[in-house]
Scaffold this active site. Structure first.
Site, mmCIF file in Angstrom:
data_model
loop_
_atom_site.group_PDB
_atom_site.id
_atom_site.type_symbol
_atom_site.label_atom_id
_atom_site.label_comp_id
_atom_site.label_asym_id
_atom_site.label_seq_id
_atom_site.Cartn_x
_atom_site.Cartn_y
_atom_site.Cartn_z
ATOM 1 N N PHE A 148 0.640 -1.199 -0.001
ATOM 2 C CA PHE A 148 0.004 -0.086 0.102
ATOM 3 C C PHE A 148 0.881 1.305 0.205
ATOM 4 C CE2 PHE A 148 0.693 -0.116 4.556
ATOM 5 C CZ PHE A 148 1.047 1.402 4.776
ATOM 6 N N CYS A 280 9.811 1.972 3.538
ATOM 7 C CA CYS A 280 10.416 0.802 4.010
ATOM 8 C C CYS A 280 11.953 1.391 4.153
ATOM 9 C CB CYS A 280 10.522 -0.278 2.908
ATOM 10 S SG CYS A 280 11.226 0.216 1.331
HETATM 11 P P1 NAD Z 1 1.330 -6.730 3.240
HETATM 12 O O1 NAD Z 1 2.481 -7.650 3.345
HETATM 13 O O2 NAD Z 1 0.305 -6.497 4.089
HETATM 14 O O3 NAD Z 1 0.882 -6.621 1.867
HETATM 15 C C1 NAD Z 1 1.652 -6.723 0.694
HETATM 16 C C2 NAD Z 1 0.887 -7.520 -0.593
HETATM 17 O O4 NAD Z 1 0.432 -8.720 -0.068
HETATM 18 C C3 NAD Z 1 -0.523 -6.444 -0.689
HETATM 19 O O5 NAD Z 1 -0.738 -6.930 -2.160
HETATM 20 C C4 NAD Z 1 -1.549 -7.736 -0.109
HETATM 21 O O6 NAD Z 1 -2.841 -7.756 -0.759
HETATM 22 C C5 NAD Z 1 -0.784 -9.104 -0.019
HETATM 23 N N1 NAD Z 1 -1.267 -9.968 1.341
HETATM 24 C C6 NAD Z 1 -1.542 -9.269 2.229
HETATM 25 N N2 NAD Z 1 -1.495 -10.601 3.114
HETATM 26 C C7 NAD Z 1 -1.432 -11.506 2.467
HETATM 27 C C8 NAD Z 1 -1.462 -12.867 2.724
HETATM 28 N N3 NAD Z 1 -1.977 -13.337 4.102
HETATM 29 N N4 NAD Z 1 -1.239 -13.810 1.579
HETATM 30 C C9 NAD Z 1 -0.940 -13.128 0.626
HETATM 31 N N5 NAD Z 1 -0.878 -12.121 0.095
HETATM 32 C C10 NAD Z 1 -0.926 -11.103 1.103
HETATM 33 O O7 NAD Z 1 2.306 -5.299 3.102
HETATM 34 P P2 NAD Z 1 1.692 -3.636 3.216
HETATM 35 O O8 NAD Z 1 1.051 -3.292 4.750
HETATM 36 O O9 NAD Z 1 0.655 -3.398 2.122
HETATM 37 O O10 NAD Z 1 2.935 -2.892 2.852
HETATM 38 C C11 NAD Z 1 3.835 -2.494 3.985
HETATM 39 C C12 NAD Z 1 5.181 -3.455 4.063
HETATM 40 O O11 NAD Z 1 5.757 -3.486 2.860
HETATM 41 C C13 NAD Z 1 5.913 -2.887 5.008
HETATM 42 O O12 NAD Z 1 6.543 -4.182 5.977
HETATM 43 C C14 NAD Z 1 7.322 -2.180 4.361
HETATM 44 O O13 NAD Z 1 8.582 -2.319 5.061
HETATM 45 C C15 NAD Z 1 6.986 -3.283 3.294
HETATM 46 N N6 NAD Z 1 7.801 -2.603 2.008
HETATM 47 C C16 NAD Z 1 8.996 -3.013 1.654
HETATM 48 C C17 NAD Z 1 9.721 -2.499 0.487
HETATM 49 C C18 NAD Z 1 11.205 -3.161 0.051
HETATM 50 O O14 NAD Z 1 11.396 -2.731 -1.295
HETATM 51 N N7 NAD Z 1 11.843 -3.689 0.860
HETATM 52 C C19 NAD Z 1 9.050 -1.189 -0.178
HETATM 53 C C20 NAD Z 1 7.877 -0.864 0.255
HETATM 54 C C21 NAD Z 1 7.293 -1.375 1.387
#
Ligand code: NAD
Length: 498
Positions: A148, A280
């Site tokens: 998100f 992140c």
């Molecule tokens: P999230 O893990 O909740 O969701 C990411 C994606 O996974 C979404 O598309 C979501 O629909 C899907 N998802 C969620 N739960 C799932 C499940 N149980 N099974 C399968 N798919 C699922 O992450 P978020 O809250 O959207 O984003 C924030 C996180 O992303 C933070 O931890 C941040 O550090 C990380 N992030 C990392 C980077 C990087 O490049 N390392 C960049 C941006 C964000």
């Protein structure tokens, strides 16, 4: 209004009967619904993509790159509209939302160079009468699953690279802010992309699992939290796919006694609290070296954190950061702050009770600043992903560098110092993927690559830049020998790209 999917060049309604709410995080209002796809709907989109990829993969790379050229122009044309929609569903300020679009646009610009990046290698006379060459070919249908916090940038990191390399793409954006990804797909169509090459399938775990199990999808690029990154990596690899997953972070910034303290404080305020800490690459741990450095730092930081301006994106330039994404995130962040107090850290600035008149249902909280945080506390071990900065005091440089070195995450880190030797030692020894020297958020530019180490990244290639092309292509190497005497007829016109 219900937002469906984008398949075969047009918006299509969801058919699963399942939907999720889209909120405005600043007001708490439901502003729409998003369809949550079933496995069957994903398979329909994959079938469309598989068919479209044949022609697209055979289109010469220069023509594919021209779509990206026009896409860049259209992003500039629609920048305000994209930023406004992004801010409304995410909560970040308008300048920050534009930054989100621009950081993706820069990857589109880089991908205009795809013909050069895909050129391959050639050895004349690898043996008697033998030539050898290698080429990079698209994988076919590939996918991206995105978080998100950057609803424009991260989808573009993935689909610009994959598509310019000749693949067809399935994008599964975050269900919290799905509107901008569909707008981007529409702009790609306007830029000349054939229908079916870029498809957006909205949804939650059900569609993610369907992507991971689908036999046609060859590669999955994921960005999100570490537990889901690990899950996607494990399941996708078990299904025989190429997978790269980028996860959570705990980014440390070390402040040496010789650092320019005003510069360090400015850096910490922006990198710690910008986008409400929901980046992140946000700095969430400040590590001053020596008590005198720590005292000076906290003394200068506290008033700056107290003075942070928090509000909705509609308030314009008068806001430093907006709300966090959901009420659940707000509760979790405040709960972690409370745990920090209970576990003995000193809460120098407490933003938990922040209220904004007229926005009582928004997910707002003020900036929090902790001092005397220790390694065993939950606020240190966990990614908070909110406007909370922890100061961990180190007595020496070695003690300071040991903190990020021994943390499970390894996304970004920075050192602030005037001493070249110390900076060089730090950049050489640190086991973190992206490192800043007097730069707090060392996000690599589009033509370099982005990726964390340890539990911040699963897989062996980074995102965008040359690594992105390696990830979304595979190498074929040809060894060729020709019978002597075989000659083509003469061609008197200059060869041109047809
Ligand atoms: P999230 O893990 O909740 O969701 C990411 C994606 O996974 C979404 O598309 C979501 O629909 C899907 N998802 C969620 N739960 C799932 C499940 N149980 N099974 C399968 N798919 C699922 O992450 P978020 O809250 O959207 O984003 C924030 C996180 O992303 C933070 O931890 C941040 O550090 C990380 N992030 C990392 C980077 C990087 O490049 N390392 C960049 C941006 C964000």
């Amino acid at each position: 209004m219900e937002l469906g999917h984008f398949v075969n060049g047009e918006r299509v309604a969801g058919k699963s009967g399942r939907t999720g709410n889209i909120f405005n995080p600043a007001t708490g209002e439901v502003i729409g619904q998003v369809a949550l796809a079933s496995a069957g709907e994903l398979q329909e989109a994959v079938a469309v993509a598989e068919k479209a990829q044949v022609g697209w993969g055979a289109t010469n790379p220069q023509r594919r790159a021209r779509v990206l050229m026009r896409f860049v122009d259209l992003l500039h044309r629609d920048m305000d509209k994209l930023a406004e929609t992004l801010s409304k569903e995410h909560g970040k300020t308008l300048p920050d939302a534009k930054g989100d679009v621009i950081r993706g646009l820069e990857v589109a610009e880089f991908c205009i160079g795809a013909p050069h990046l895909l050129k391959g290698e050639f050895t004349e006379g690898a043996g008697p009468g033998i030539d050898m060459y290698s080429m990079r070919q698209p994988l076919g249908v590939v996918a991206g699953i995105t978080p998100f916090n950057f609803p424009a940038m991260i989808p573009m990191w993935k689909f610009c690279t994959a598509i310019s390399a000749g693949n067809a793409f399935i994008l599964k954006p975050s269900e919290r802010n799905p509107t901008v990804p569909i707008m981007l797909a529409e702009l790609m169509m306007e830029a000349g992309l054939p229908a079916g090459v870029l498809n957006v399938v909205n949804g939650d775990k059900e569609v993610v699992d369907a992507i991971l199990d689908d036999p046609v999808i060859q590669a999955v690029g994921f960005v999100g939290s570490t537990p889901i990154a690990e899950y996607v990596y494990t399941r996708g690899c078990a299904a025989g796919k190429r997978v790269q997953c980028f996860g959570g972070a705990k980014n440390h910034m070390i402040i040496m006694p010789d650092a320019d303290m005003d510069q360090a404080v400015d850096a910490l305020v922006g990198a710690g609290y910008g986008a409400a800490g929901e980046r992140c690459m946000a700095v969430s741990v400040a590590v001053p070296v020596g008590d005198e450095t720590a005292d000076r730092l906290v003394e200068k930081l506290a008033p700056r954190v107290e003075a942070l301006k928090i509000g909705p994106y509609t308030a314009g330039d008068d806001v430093d950061f907006g709300p966090v994404i959901t009420p659940e995130a707000l509760t979790r962040i405040k709960g972690l702050v409370t745990s920090g107090v209970e576990q003995g850290a000193k809460l120098v600035v407490d933003g938990r009770d922040f209220k904004l008149q007229g926005y009582e249902n928004g997910n707002f909280m003020g900036g929090c600043l902790f001092d005397h945080v220790t390694k065993d506390m939950d606020i240190y071990t966990q990614e908070i992903f909110g406007p909370v900065l922890s100061v961990v005091r180190a007595k020496t440089y070695d003690q300071a560098i040991d903190l990020p070195m021994s943390h499970e995450y390894g996304n970004g880190t920075a050192i602030f110092t005037r001493d070249g030797d110390t900076a060089r030692d730090f950049t050489s020894r640190i086991n973190v993927g992206m490192v800043g020297v007097n730069v707090p958020i060392p996000v690599p530019l589009a033509y370099h690559t982005f990726g964390g180490w340890k539990r911040s990244g699963f897989g062996d290639l980074n995102q965008h830049g040359p690594d992105g092309f390696k990830f979304y292509t595979r190498t074929k190497t040809v060894t060729a020998r020709w019978p002597s005497g075989l000659k083509d007829g003469a061609d008197f016109s200059i060869p041109t790209m047809k």
